[in-house]
Design an enzyme around this catalytic site. Sequence first.
Site: not given
Ligand SMILES: [Zn+2]
Length: 236
Positions: A11, A25, A78, A139
């Site tokens: 992002h 995030e 992420h 993640e």
């Molecule tokens: Zn993400």
Amino acid sequence: MGKLICIDAGHGGTDPGACGNGLKEKNITLKMALKVGKLLSECGFDVVYTRTKDIYVALGERCRIANSKKCDAFVSIHNNSAANISANGIETLCYTKNNLAYYIQQNLIDELNLTDRGVKERKDLYVLNSTDMQAVLVELGFISNAKEAELLKDESFLDRAAKCIVKGICKYFNVNYEEVDKMEKVKRNYKYKNTTKSFDVVNWDGNNYIAVRDLAELLNKKVKYDNTTKLTIIED
Ligand SMILES: [Zn+2]
């Protein structure tokens, strides 16, 4: 020549990624990417970033950067999010299951004591299906989970997580992971009775370590090393 690793902070800019519990995030992924990149450099890797600032970078551009530089691995960072706020844990995604994903996931789970959601294949993720090299997407915990969000606000947690990711990359490329905790030398003043003296001490893990000789000098004692008994003797 060192291996070239592309570190992708998920992002950025107008795309904040998952938001919740006071977190965005894009900010965590950037912090993590910079930490991972720094440690990788210290281990002798060359590092390419898809972004080093809070800017929007399209998914195609992220892949183009890694492909054009012929990177040896692509590691995207992420954080997860789910409608179910009790969802928690760490998972590593990849196009096809591979050791890079397993090593990173294993190191994170061994060290961070969070739920192991495993290594998962995801054919649909652009950065995994459009990169030419081994690519994984980590993640690192759920922003939507209050407990994990607290961890993600903790700089020392992020440092530990970054180290785990780097250890996994090192293992995959057969690179010896050097303990990169640098001991910091600082000057500290110590007072004994009416005398204050300044000594170099080493700060490590939040504690200050002073040399025995320096401490003895402060306390007006003598230090001798007895070669026969292998004893360090502190005398008045
Ligand atoms: Zn993400």
